[in-house]
Design a protein around this motif. Structure first.
Motif, PDB file in Angstrom:
ATOM      1  N   ILE A 288      14.419   0.641  12.692  1.00  0.00           N
ATOM      2  CA  ILE A 288      13.597   0.708  12.019  1.00  0.00           C
ATOM      3  C   ILE A 288      14.285   1.372  10.520  1.00  0.00           C
TER       4      ILE A 288
ATOM      5  N   LYS B  27      15.254   0.200   7.066  1.00  0.00           N
ATOM      6  CA  LYS B  27      14.388   0.063   5.824  1.00  0.00           C
ATOM      7  C   LYS B  27      14.973   1.106   5.039  1.00  0.00           C
TER       8      LYS B  27
ATOM      9  N   LEU C 137      11.274   7.657   5.427  1.00  0.00           N
ATOM     10  CA  LEU C 137      10.253   7.715   6.696  1.00  0.00           C
ATOM     11  C   LEU C 137       8.954   8.573   7.175  1.00  0.00           C
TER      12      LEU C 137
ATOM     13  N   VAL D 129       6.384   2.840   7.703  1.00  0.00           N
ATOM     14  CA  VAL D 129       7.901   3.489   8.142  1.00  0.00           C
ATOM     15  C   VAL D 129       6.538   4.349   9.482  1.00  0.00           C
TER      16      VAL D 129
END
Length: 432
Positions: A54, A57, A316, A321
Motif C-alpha cells: 500500500i 502509492k 495515507l 488508501v
C-alpha cells in the motif's frame, strides 16, 4: 495492534495496488529522497507485507519500520532527546502516541489542508492529545461489535430491535435462547487466555452502566454492572473460557451470538453473509458505551524531512488508501471515504455496526487505556480478575471491586497519568 486478521483475508477479494511512485525498503532504510515510517501496527508478517505494498502509492519512497510497542516508545523518546531523529512519521494507537505529545510536531497546518477528508470532530479533538493543537492526523480505526447468526433471532424478545438492544434485552434474549435451544447457550464471549473480554468490561459494560471506566470502578453503579454480568454469565456458553476469539465457535455453531473485536468476527459468516448480522453493542442506564480503537500518524520533533512526511500522511488519508487498508488489514476509514457496496459481506456488516455505534444519540465514546505502556496488560488483568472472582468464583461484588481497586490504584499512582475517556480528561486517574 497485534491481533490476527487471517480470517478476514480469506473473505477479501484481492485488490490490485496502484503502480508505485516510490519504492519500499523492508530493511527499515530508504534510498535517496525517502523517509521512514515507524509504527507498532501490522506486526504479523502478512499484514506488514500488505501495508508495504500500500505504501508504494506514496509520492516518495517510504521504509516501513514495524516495531513492538516498547521499542516504538523508547526509540521515539531517545531520538528526540538526542536531537538525532531518523523517523519522519510515527504511526500508533492513540494511547501509544499520548505520552509523546511534547515530542510531536504541531500539525494544525496539515489538518487544515485535509478538510475534504471529513474527519469526525471527536477524532480531531482526540488528536490534540489534551492540548490546544493537533499532534497527529487520524489514520484508521476499529471497534468491537456483536455478531449474530440469524437463527438466534427467533428468541429475540418481543419489541426488541436487534440494532438498538439494551443490556436487559440482551440478557432476556440469552435466557430465552438457551431455553429454546434445548438448554444450550446461544451467547459467547472471548474469555480465553488470549481473548479480549477485558475490553468488553472497560469500554462497553462499565461505561454503559456507570458513565466511566476508572473513576467509577467501584461505584454503586459498577456493583450493579457486575451483578448484571453475573446474570449474563449464567446464560453464556461455559466454553467461552476457552475462546480466544469468537469467529471460530460462531463458525462451528457452538454459539449463535458473540461479542468481539471486528477483526476476530469477520471470518464467522464465511461464504454465507446473508445468514448473519453484525450489530452495535447494547445500551445501559448511562448510554451506549463503545470502545474506539483509533490509530494516528504524527511527525516527531526534529524529523529529517517534514515536508515529505506531510506528503505521506496526506496520501495515507486519501479515500483509495483508506479503503485499501480496510480491504487488506481490517482497519476502517477515519474519513468520509465512501465504502463501496461490493465489499465482502462480513466487512460491510462490520462497517455498518461500527457506524451505528458511533452515531447513536446516546453513544459514550471509550478509549483503550492511555499512557499505560508496558503495564497495559497488568491493568487489563485487573478487569479479568473481577470477572473470574465475581462470575466464576461467586465472590461478593463489593468485596472484589474494593480489593481490585486497591491493586489498580497502586499501578496508577506509580504511573501518574491523567484519565482517558469516558472518564473526565485530565482528572486524577484513580479508581473510585
Amino acid at each position: 495492534m497485534t491481533i490476527s486478521r487471517r480470517a478476514l483475508l480469506t473473505a477479501l477479494a484481492a485488490t490490485p495496488v496502484l503502480s508505485a511512485c516510490g519504492g519500499v525498503s523492508t530493511t527499515g532504510t530508504t534510498g535517496s529522497g525517502g523517509i521512514t515510517l515507524m509504527s507498532n501496527q501490522f506486526s504479523p508478517v502478512e499484514e506488514k507485507q500488505r501495508f508495504e505494498q500500500i505504501l508504494k502509492k506514496a509520492p516518495v519512497p517510504v521504509a516501513f519500520n514495524q516495531v513492538e510497542t516498547g521499542i516504538f516508545a523508547s526509540t521515539l523518546t531517545t531520538q528526540v532527546a538526542a536531537k538525532k531523529v531518523q523517523i519522519s512519521v510515527a504511526g500508533a494507537l492513540h494511547g501509544d502516541l499520548a505520552p509523546h505529545s511534547d515530542r510531536l510536531t504541531d500539525l494544525d497546518d496539515l489538518l487544515g489542508t485535509l478538510g475534504d477528508r471529513g474527519f469526525p470532530q471527536e477524532l480531531t479533538d482526540l488528536a490534540k492529545l489534551g492540548g490546544g493543537t493537533t499532534k497527529y492526523i487520524p489514520w484508521m480505526q476499529a471497534s468491537y461489535v456483536l455478531a449474530v447468526n440469524k437463527k438466534a433471532l427467533e428468541w429475540l424478545p418481543s419489541g426488541a430491535d436487534v440494532q438498538k438492544l439494551t443490556y436487559d434485552q440482551l440478557l432476556d434474549w440469552a435466557t430465552k435462547g438457551r431455553a429454546g435451544n434445548g438448554g444450550k447457550p446461544i451467547l459467547g464471549i472471548p474469555a480465553g487466555v488470549k481473548g479480549l473480554y477485558h475490553r468488553f468490561f472497560q469500554g462497553f459494560l462499565l461505561p454503559s452502566f456507570t458513565g466511566g471506566q476508572i473513576t467509577t470502578f467501584r461505584s454503586a453503579e459498577a456493583v450493579t454492572a457486575w451483578e448484571y454480568m453475573k446474570e449474563l454469565w449464567a446464560q453464556t456458553a461455559r466454553g467461552s473460557t476457552n475462546y480466544d476469539n469468537l469467529q471460530e465457535p460462531l463458525q462451528r455453531g457452538e454459539v449463535l451470538v458473540g461479542f468481539d473485536h471486528v477483526a476476530r468476527l469477520v471470518g464467522a459468516p464465511g461464504d454465507k453473509p446473508d445468514d448473519w448480522l453484525m450489530v452495535p453493542a447494547p445500551s445501559g442506564p448511562k448510554g451506549l458505551g463503545y470502545m474506539l480503537v483509533l490509530a494516528g500518524l504524527g511527525i516527531p520533533q526534529g524529523a529529517p524531512d517534514v515536508a515529505k512526511a506531510k506528503q505521506v500522511i496526506t496520501a495515507l488519508t486519501t479515500p483509495d488508501v483508506q479503503l485499501e487498508v480496510l480491504k487488506q488489514n481490517a482497519f476502517f476509514p477515519v474519513t468520509n471515504a465512501p465504502v463501496p457496496a461490493d465489499l465482502p459481506g462480513a466487512v460491510g456488516l462490520a462497517q455498518k455496526a461500527i457506524k451505528g455505534q458511533r452515531e447513536a444519540p446516546n453513544a459514550i465514546l471509550s478509549l483503550p487505556p492511555v499512557g499505560l505502556g508496558a503495564r497495559d496488560g497488568e491493568v487489563g488483568q485487573i478487569f479479568k480478575n473481577c470477572f473470574k472472582e465475581i462470575c466464576l468464583d461467586g465472590k461478593p461484588v463489593r468485596q472484589v471491586l474494593d480489593a481490585q481497586a486497591t491493586e489498580l490504584n497502586k499501578i496508577l499512582a506509580e504511573l501518574k497519568i491523567p484519565c482517558w475517556q469516558p472518564d473526565p480528561a485530565g482528572a486524577e486517574c484513580k479508581a473510585g
